[in-house]
Write an enzyme that holds these catalytic residues in place. Structure first.
Site, PDB file in Angstrom:
ATOM      1  N   HIS A   1     -17.552 -10.865  37.662  1.00  0.00           N
ATOM      2  CA  HIS A   1     -18.861 -10.933  37.014  1.00  0.00           C
ATOM      3  C   HIS A   1     -18.824 -11.808  35.758  1.00  0.00           C
ATOM      4  CE1 HIS A   1     -21.202  -8.313  39.489  1.00  0.00           C
ATOM      5  NE2 HIS A   1     -20.375  -7.289  39.351  1.00  0.00           N
TER       6      HIS A   1
ATOM      7  N   LYS B   1     -12.832   2.464  36.989  1.00  0.00           N
ATOM      8  CA  LYS B   1     -14.218   2.939  36.942  1.00  0.00           C
ATOM      9  C   LYS B   1     -14.282   4.394  37.391  1.00  0.00           C
ATOM     10  CE  LYS B   1     -16.331  -1.535  38.131  1.00  0.00           C
ATOM     11  NZ  LYS B   1     -17.225  -2.221  39.103  1.00  0.00           N
TER      12      LYS B   1
ATOM     13  N   THR C   1     -20.962  -1.059  43.580  1.00  0.00           N
ATOM     14  CA  THR C   1     -19.711  -0.309  43.613  1.00  0.00           C
ATOM     15  C   THR C   1     -19.894   1.113  44.135  1.00  0.00           C
ATOM     16  OG1 THR C   1     -18.820  -1.605  41.777  1.00  0.00           O
ATOM     17  CG2 THR C   1     -17.785   0.525  42.201  1.00  0.00           C
TER      18      THR C   1
END
Length: 423
Positions: free
Chosen positions: A280, A160, A72
């Site tokens: 994930h 995030k 990321t």
């Protein structure tokens, strides 16, 4: 198994032939979106989300940055700086720092403080807001805009921290992300206190306010209220509600910060992270990932509709891309008789040190760390025993080649003395 970067890019130009600069630029990153999802889920999409971007914009089918590892942090930094980790410095999400001898985080900054509207962060050692873009060594295109248009507004949003911080750059007016309490927070790098509109938004609009929260969709039926009671509020990130909540926040920010309301171009960077958490957790073949993209398509449609109605087609530029893709879960491949497996990096450092100690007759570790498929050697120790660095590199590389699943290795000497143009 090494992840390969799968990066597609869709540009939605509301008025291609207009010579006027856009009042608003929105950069959307869908975390972990494989390029084939556009084709795979095409028949499940509505007409106003992904399909609108493809059919009314430009669809680039072969755009990617050639580097590894594709995580990321490096992905977002590469998209917005236009260069690769060897230049912008975000070489992974976390990496071993040779100078401090510690593992560092791509957006971590202990000199900063968490900014929130909750007592939890102010009375604990929680580091969720101790962040800044200081490890990124180059400018983003957002920084370049601010250099020449200081009054331009730039904001970054994501579930995030790294998805909000790195794209918006060093000069942004604000970056906002979600902590493990499912609350929107920021850093003292940007704010002294949260904007009042943000405090009102998360008080009134949080999906956690619902008494009976369920994730129901194509092959999916979860009672999230129960999951939140057991695992905490951050469970929301691993559901499509995380993306929807972020989309609603983006609209709220555009309204309250008045982006795109004057003649100076403003930028909003928006990174949808629930796709990565869900990918994930459940894998790219799961019903959960299918339903997530069906719901994300609706969120994107809502967002594009807001942009069109608020700014007009001639005043906005939207692009959508991905920071990386994802491999199929090895167990899933094995079930289908496709060669696959897992590489265990947990013991590799101990094994290599044992091998090197025997080969070079030393009683000290010649390797310091194994991080992101890279081995860091103890150069002080190598010098102390008057050993040849290149010999140590080759011995370590040859040992790793004996491990199952490793196709090739490269020493630092090779990388410094050769040029690699392909692959």
């Amino acid at each position: 198994m090494k992840k390969l970067l799968s990066l597609f890019c869709v540009f939605y130009m509301f008025s291609f032939y207009s010579q006027k600069k856009p009042k608003l630029v929105v950069g959307i990153v869908v975390d972990q979106m494989r390029y084939d999802y556009i084709y795979r889920f095409w028949d499940k999409f509505g007409n106003d989300g992904f399909k609108k971007l493809v059919e009314e914009g430009f669809f680039f089918r072969n755009t990617h940055f050639n580097y590894t590892p594709t995580f990321t942090g490096p992905g977002h930094a590469s998209i917005y700086t236009g260069t690769t980790p060897s230049v912008h410095g975000i070489i992974a999400n976390n990496w071993y720092d040779k100078n401090s001898k510690n593992t560092v985080y791509c957006a971590g900054d202990t000199t900063m403080a968490t900014i929130c509207d909750c007592k939890f962060h102010q009375t604990s050692s929680n580091n969720s807001g101790k962040m800044s873009p200081h490890r990124m060594q180059t400018t983003t295109f957002c920084d370049e805009l601010k250099l020449f248009q200081p009054n331009a507004k730039v904001f970054g949003l994501s579930l995030k921290d790294r998805g909000a911080i790195l794209p918006s750059g060093h000069s942004s007016d604000g970056a906002i992300w979600m902590d493990d309490k499912a609350e929107w927070i920021s850093s003292s790098f940007y704010y002294k206190e949260l904007p009042s509109w943000l405090t009102r938004f998360q008080t009134n609009k949080s999906p956690l306010n619902k008494t009976d929260l369920k994730w129901i969709g194509e092959g999916v039926n979860y009672n999230l209220t129960n999951l939140i009671e057991v695992n905490g509020p951050s469970v929301i990130k691993t559901t499509p509600f995380g993306n929807t909540y972020l989309k609603n926040l983006a609209i709220e920010l555009l309204k309250n910060e008045k982006l795109g309301m004057d003649s100076i171009t403003d930028i909003l960077t928006l990174s949808f992270s629930s796709t990565d958490y869900i990918g994930h957790k459940y894998g790219p073949h799961s019903n959960e990932i299918i339903d997530t993209y069906i719901k994300l398509d609706k969120d994107i449609a809502d967002f594009l509709n807001f942009i069109e109605n608020s700014y007009g087609k001639e005043n906005a530029l939207v692009f959508l891309t991905a920071d990386h893709g994802v491999v199929s879960v090895p167990n899933e491949l094995i079930k289908r008789n496709i060669p696959a497996g897992y590489f265990d990096g947990a013991t590799i450092l101990t094994e290599i040190n044992s091998h090197l100690n025997k080969k070079f007759n030393t009683d000290e570790d010649l390797a310091l760390s194994y991080s992101n498929q890279q081995l860091f050697l103890n150069r002080k120790c190598i010098s102390k025993f008057d050993l040849n660095l290149r010999d140590i590199q080759e011995a370590a590389a040859n040992y790793i080649l004996t491990k199952e699943g490793v196709m090739n290795t490269y020493t630092a000497y090779q990388l410094h003395h050769n040029e690699y143009q392909n692959g």
